[in-house]
Design a protein around this motif. Structure first.
Motif, short mmCIF file in Angstrom:
data_model
loop_
_atom_site.label_atom_id
_atom_site.label_comp_id
_atom_site.label_asym_id
_atom_site.label_seq_id
_atom_site.Cartn_x
_atom_site.Cartn_y
_atom_site.Cartn_z
N LEU A 15 0.91 -1.23 -0.05
CA LEU A 15 0.00 -0.02 0.13
C LEU A 15 1.08 1.29 -0.04
O LEU A 15 1.60 1.58 0.98
CB LEU A 15 -0.83 0.10 1.22
CG LEU A 15 -1.87 1.04 1.35
CD1 LEU A 15 -2.75 1.16 0.19
CD2 LEU A 15 -2.78 1.05 2.55
N LYS A 16 0.99 1.75 -1.15
CA LYS A 16 2.06 2.96 -1.15
C LYS A 16 1.39 4.30 -0.53
O LYS A 16 0.02 4.21 -0.30
CB LYS A 16 2.10 3.14 -2.79
CG LYS A 16 3.04 2.15 -3.41
CD LYS A 16 3.56 2.36 -4.76
CE LYS A 16 2.61 1.83 -5.66
NZ LYS A 16 3.08 1.92 -7.12
N ASP A 17 2.13 5.35 -0.54
CA ASP A 17 1.83 6.57 0.02
C ASP A 17 0.77 7.20 -0.57
O ASP A 17 -0.10 7.85 0.02
CB ASP A 17 2.93 7.40 0.17
CG ASP A 17 3.68 7.86 -1.19
OD1 ASP A 17 3.21 7.38 -2.03
OD2 ASP A 17 4.35 8.73 -1.05
N ASP A 18 0.38 7.05 -1.93
CA ASP A 18 -0.70 7.54 -2.77
C ASP A 18 -1.95 6.52 -2.66
O ASP A 18 -2.91 6.94 -3.49
CB ASP A 18 -0.31 7.76 -4.14
CG ASP A 18 0.05 6.67 -4.97
OD1 ASP A 18 0.17 5.70 -4.46
OD2 ASP A 18 0.58 6.73 -6.22
N LEU A 19 -1.92 5.57 -1.85
CA LEU A 19 -2.98 4.40 -1.57
C LEU A 19 -3.34 3.63 -2.69
O LEU A 19 -4.35 3.03 -2.93
CB LEU A 19 -4.24 5.26 -1.31
CG LEU A 19 -4.18 6.23 0.09
CD1 LEU A 19 -5.50 6.68 0.50
CD2 LEU A 19 -3.53 5.36 1.27
N THR A 20 -2.50 3.61 -3.74
CA THR A 20 -2.53 2.65 -4.73
C THR A 20 -1.85 1.24 -4.17
O THR A 20 -1.18 1.05 -3.47
CB THR A 20 -1.76 3.03 -5.86
OG1 THR A 20 -0.37 3.25 -5.61
CG2 THR A 20 -2.30 4.28 -6.59
N LEU A 21 -2.53 0.10 -4.62
CA LEU A 21 -1.97 -1.18 -4.24
C LEU A 21 -1.09 -1.97 -5.36
O LEU A 21 -1.11 -1.39 -6.59
CB LEU A 21 -3.22 -2.16 -4.51
CG LEU A 21 -4.06 -1.76 -3.04
CD1 LEU A 21 -5.47 -2.65 -3.08
CD2 LEU A 21 -3.41 -1.78 -1.58
N ALA A 22 -0.44 -2.63 -4.99
CA ALA A 22 0.74 -3.26 -5.58
C ALA A 22 0.98 -4.62 -5.24
O ALA A 22 1.29 -5.09 -4.10
CB ALA A 22 1.96 -2.57 -5.89
N ILE A 23 0.60 -5.84 -6.03
CA ILE A 23 1.05 -7.13 -5.61
C ILE A 23 2.42 -7.66 -6.20
O ILE A 23 2.51 -7.42 -7.40
CB ILE A 23 -0.20 -8.11 -6.11
CG1 ILE A 23 -1.27 -7.55 -5.60
CG2 ILE A 23 0.31 -9.62 -5.88
CD1 ILE A 23 -2.64 -8.37 -5.94
N GLY A 24 3.47 -7.91 -5.33
CA GLY A 24 4.69 -8.01 -5.91
C GLY A 24 5.17 -6.60 -6.45
O GLY A 24 5.21 -5.81 -5.66
N ASN A 25 5.49 -6.75 -7.71
CA ASN A 25 5.94 -5.41 -8.27
C ASN A 25 5.02 -4.49 -9.10
O ASN A 25 5.04 -3.50 -9.76
CB ASN A 25 7.26 -5.48 -9.06
CG ASN A 25 8.32 -5.75 -8.25
OD1 ASN A 25 8.29 -5.43 -6.99
ND2 ASN A 25 9.61 -6.38 -8.85
N ASP A 26 3.93 -5.36 -9.47
CA ASP A 26 2.82 -4.82 -10.17
C ASP A 26 1.68 -4.26 -9.61
O ASP A 26 1.01 -4.62 -8.55
CB ASP A 26 2.09 -6.25 -11.03
CG ASP A 26 3.32 -7.04 -11.71
OD1 ASP A 26 4.36 -6.48 -12.18
OD2 ASP A 26 3.18 -8.23 -11.62
#
Length: 155
Positions: free
Chosen positions: A69-80
């Motif tokens: 969960l990045k600081d801009d609230l986007t999600l990433a599974i692994g590197n995607d």
């Protein structure tokens, strides 16, 4: 009193039976430099500023599955990166439908607690109940109280 320097009549050099290790050391130093340059490139590409933890690290599986969960609230599974509507389907594809897979959840330090809980609710809604929280290892400070619970996994 006189001294005499012994000279040999033949100019043949004496054979040395020792191994010359200088080329071996040169090769090792070159490999060391290559690995020092290549090691940071082999790490995860998602930049996350993780908070520190003084808990003893648990053993990590061979192929961990990270949800970020990045600081801009986007999600990433692994590197995607993953859009929220397609989150469950993408996670099922990554785990091959195994709902018992432990998901390592990491969030940026700037993410609010409510947003982290929302990500955990997305995991619960997708049927994944084994969640481990990830943090950076930090040395405990002498004036800070010891944490009450050092466990990082949710049921």
């Amino acid at each position: 009193m006189g001294s005499r320097i012994r000279q040999t009549m033949d100019d043949d050099l004496e054979e040395s039976h020792e191994i010359n290790v200088t080329p071996f050391i040169d090769v090792i130093l070159v490999l060391l430099i290559i690995f020092m340059v290549a090691a940071p490139l082999a790490t995860v590409d998602v930049n996350v500023d993780l908070p520190g933890s003084t808990a003893t690290p648990a053993p990590r599986p061979e192929t961990p599955l990270f949800l970020t969960l990045k600081d801009d609230l986007t999600l990433a599974i692994g590197n995607d990166g993953v859009p929220r509507p397609a989150f469950a389907a993408t996670l099922d594809a990554k785990t091959k439908g195994d709902k018992q897979t432990r998901i390592f959840l990491r969030a940026d330090k700037a993410v609010a607690y409510g947003d982290l809980m929302e990500a955990m609710n997305l995991l619960r809604g997708a049927g994944y109940l084994k969640v481990a929280l990830v943090g950076l290892e930090a040395a405990p400070t002498s004036n800070a109280p010891a944490p009450a619970a050092t466990g990082a996994a949710a049921p």
